[in-house]
Write a protein that holds these residues in place. Structure first.
Motif, short mmCIF file in Angstrom:
data_model
loop_
_atom_site.label_atom_id
_atom_site.label_comp_id
_atom_site.label_asym_id
_atom_site.label_seq_id
_atom_site.Cartn_x
_atom_site.Cartn_y
_atom_site.Cartn_z
N PRO A 124 0.82 -1.22 0.00
CA PRO A 124 0.00 0.00 0.00
C PRO A 124 0.85 1.27 0.00
N LEU A 125 2.03 1.17 0.58
CA LEU A 125 2.95 2.31 0.59
C LEU A 125 3.28 2.74 -0.83
N ALA A 126 3.50 1.77 -1.71
CA ALA A 126 3.84 2.08 -3.10
C ALA A 126 2.64 2.68 -3.84
N ILE A 127 1.47 2.13 -3.61
CA ILE A 127 0.28 2.63 -4.30
C ILE A 127 -0.08 4.03 -3.83
N TYR A 165 11.08 -0.01 -0.80
CA TYR A 165 11.08 1.10 0.13
C TYR A 165 12.27 1.01 1.09
N VAL A 166 12.47 2.07 1.86
CA VAL A 166 13.52 2.10 2.86
C VAL A 166 12.91 2.47 4.21
N ASP A 219 9.57 5.19 3.66
CA ASP A 219 9.10 5.76 2.41
C ASP A 219 9.63 4.91 1.27
N VAL A 220 8.93 4.98 0.14
CA VAL A 220 9.51 4.41 -1.08
C VAL A 220 10.75 5.23 -1.41
N ASP A 221 11.87 4.57 -1.57
CA ASP A 221 13.12 5.28 -1.85
C ASP A 221 13.08 5.89 -3.24
N SER A 222 12.72 5.09 -4.18
CA SER A 222 12.57 5.59 -5.54
C SER A 222 11.64 4.66 -6.30
N ALA A 223 10.97 5.23 -7.26
CA ALA A 223 10.09 4.45 -8.12
C ALA A 223 10.41 4.82 -9.56
#
Length: 457
Positions: free
Chosen positions: A139-142, A159-160, A335-339
């Protein structure tokens, strides 16, 4: 279905190809026509990003090319996050920009600013993972990359989590020291290191953004949950909880934990280099730093820090010490580090989507990311320790295994993603101001004023 159950789901190696097959129905080339002639399994792609580093990126590309040998991916790395947004802004505005680019939840490449340039990847995810794809992705990514119009602007690579310190276990062993779990223990450990000419805790306090991690860690120790509540606008930043946090941060110097010259240092490269040069026993980083537990990465990192003929040392993460002296660590935050996003103007949207989906949804891609240790994969994949070369497996593997459930559970509390631009700058300014003599109450008031400005803008 629970979050932990969702995250344990395994993903299909064929996800990328299926995703692209669906996406090609609706995707458009830079000329605006349907991408019927845009192949999904061949082409040359330019990828711009600030994470992962060049070595890791090239390794990931090499693994990808075992399955897709006719797609060439050229990675342009921006080591300085302040340079990346300006370059990306110019590139996306032109017709000569990247096919793929990193997005973030922080100032490096804010999704709010750059997400409109990205192809909606929701159809690709559904094609790859099925109609219930949202149950198989963090869910963090979405939540982090869904725009107001419902478009999913990027595919998270992982994520990190932060709220950790990294220690040189060899130095601790040399002086017979145990990693501190409380503030009082931390003071004692630092007194011993200082007496022996070793810097205890290196801090690049001149990097205001990095100061937010120790501030957040201190707050989670002294006043659990209040940082998150303030980030969501439920409580004020100029209340006692944050004044206490700023005071405790400032006291680290007087307590002999933070070095006197911290304000003159940057977290990267200065504090990072001091730790890798073994001049300092501790540094605050997040799980992205786990890559240095790998022997090859540690050797390269030490060389990059200026160490001649480096011999990798045993580095391990520990929980941030408890400032209430009860030995109960505060919650981690993530948080997501990068996408990775696909540029709407790309002439190779389908091939670019193949690469993004391979990284984000294939079992092979996610396992490879897990084995790099720098990111926590959205699929819940764990490192295959039989396939990686730790500096000191006997010591480091049990530590990583112990932290795995903590970091996987640390997706509810945000690192930067709830911090709006004015607040972001104000928190950084407050962190340095109190070290320069500004009262914590005055600094806290300035932070709340910035939060009010963000809310009213």
């Amino acid at each position: 279905m629970s979050r932990s159950t969702r995250r344990r789901g395994r993903l299909l190696v064929a996800a990328a190809a299926a995703a692209v097959a669906a996406l090609s129905i609706t995707a458009c080339s830079s000329g605006g026509s349907p991408a019927a002639d845009d192949p999904a399994d061949s082409g040359t792609l330019d990828w711009w990003g600030f994470s992962p580093n060049v070595t890791v990126a090239n390794d990931l590309i090499a693994e990808f090319n075992k399955e897709y040998p006719d797609i060439t991916v050229n990675y342009k790395f921006y080591p300085n996050n302040t340079e990346y947004p300006a370059a990306l802004r110019a590139g996306l505005a032109s017709n000569e920009g990247p096919d793929l680019f990193n997005l973030a939840t922080n100032a490096a490449a804010p999704v709010d600013q750059f997400g409109s340039f990205a192809v909606d990847l929701a159809p690709a995810y559904e094609a790859a993972l099925g109609a219930d794809w949202k149950d198989k992705v963090s869910p963090l990514a979405i939540d982090s990359f869904t725009l107001e119009n419902g478009s999913l602007a990027a595919a998270s690579l992982g994520y990190v989590s932060a709220g950790l310190l990294y220690i040189n276990q060899d130095l601790f062993d040399q002086y017979g020291l145990t990693p501190p779990t409380t503030l009082d223990e931390w003071k004692q450990v630092c007194a011993t290191f200082t007496a022996n000419g070793v810097e205890c805790f290196t801090v690049g306090a001149g990097t205001a953004a990095f100061n937010m991690d120790p501030l957040h860690s201190i707050a989670n120790s002294l006043h659990p949950g209040d940082w998150q509540k303030a980030s969501e606008g439920e409580i004020s930043w100029n209340d006692d909880w944050f004044i206490d946090t700023l005071q405790a941060w400032s006291d680290l110097r007087a307590d002999g934990i933070m070095q006197d010259g911290a304000l003159g240092l940057q977290q990267y490269p200065d504090a990072n280099n001091e730790f890798l040069q073994e001049k300092a026993a501790m540094v605050q980083m997040g799980t992205w730093y786990n890559g240095n537990l790998l022997a090859g990465n540690m050797t390269a990192a030490m060389e990059g820090a200026g160490v001649a003929n480096p011999e990798p040392f045993t580095m391990v993460p520990i929980a941030f010490p408890d400032f209430t002296n009860k030995g109960e660590p505060g919650a981690l935050f993530s948080d997501v580090d990068s996408a990775i996003a696909v540029n709407k103007k790309s002439d190779s949207i389908n091939a670019a989507t193949t690469f993004a989906m391979w990284l984000a949804t294939s079992e092979t891609g996610q396992q490879d990311i897990a084995n790099r240790l720098e990111l926590l994969p959205d699929s819940g994949a764990l490192p295959d320790f039989s396939a990686i070369d730790l500096v000191n497996p006997e010591v480091q593997q049990p530590v990583l295994e112990a932290f795995a459930p903590l970091t996987q559970a640390a997706t509810d509390e945000a690192r930067f993603r709830l911090i709006k631009p004015n607040l972001y700058e104000a928190l950084g300014a407050a962190s340095t101001a109190v070290l320069e003599g500004t009262s914590p109450a005055d600094a806290a008031a300035s932070v709340q004023a910035a939060a009010d400005e963000d809310r009213n803008s």
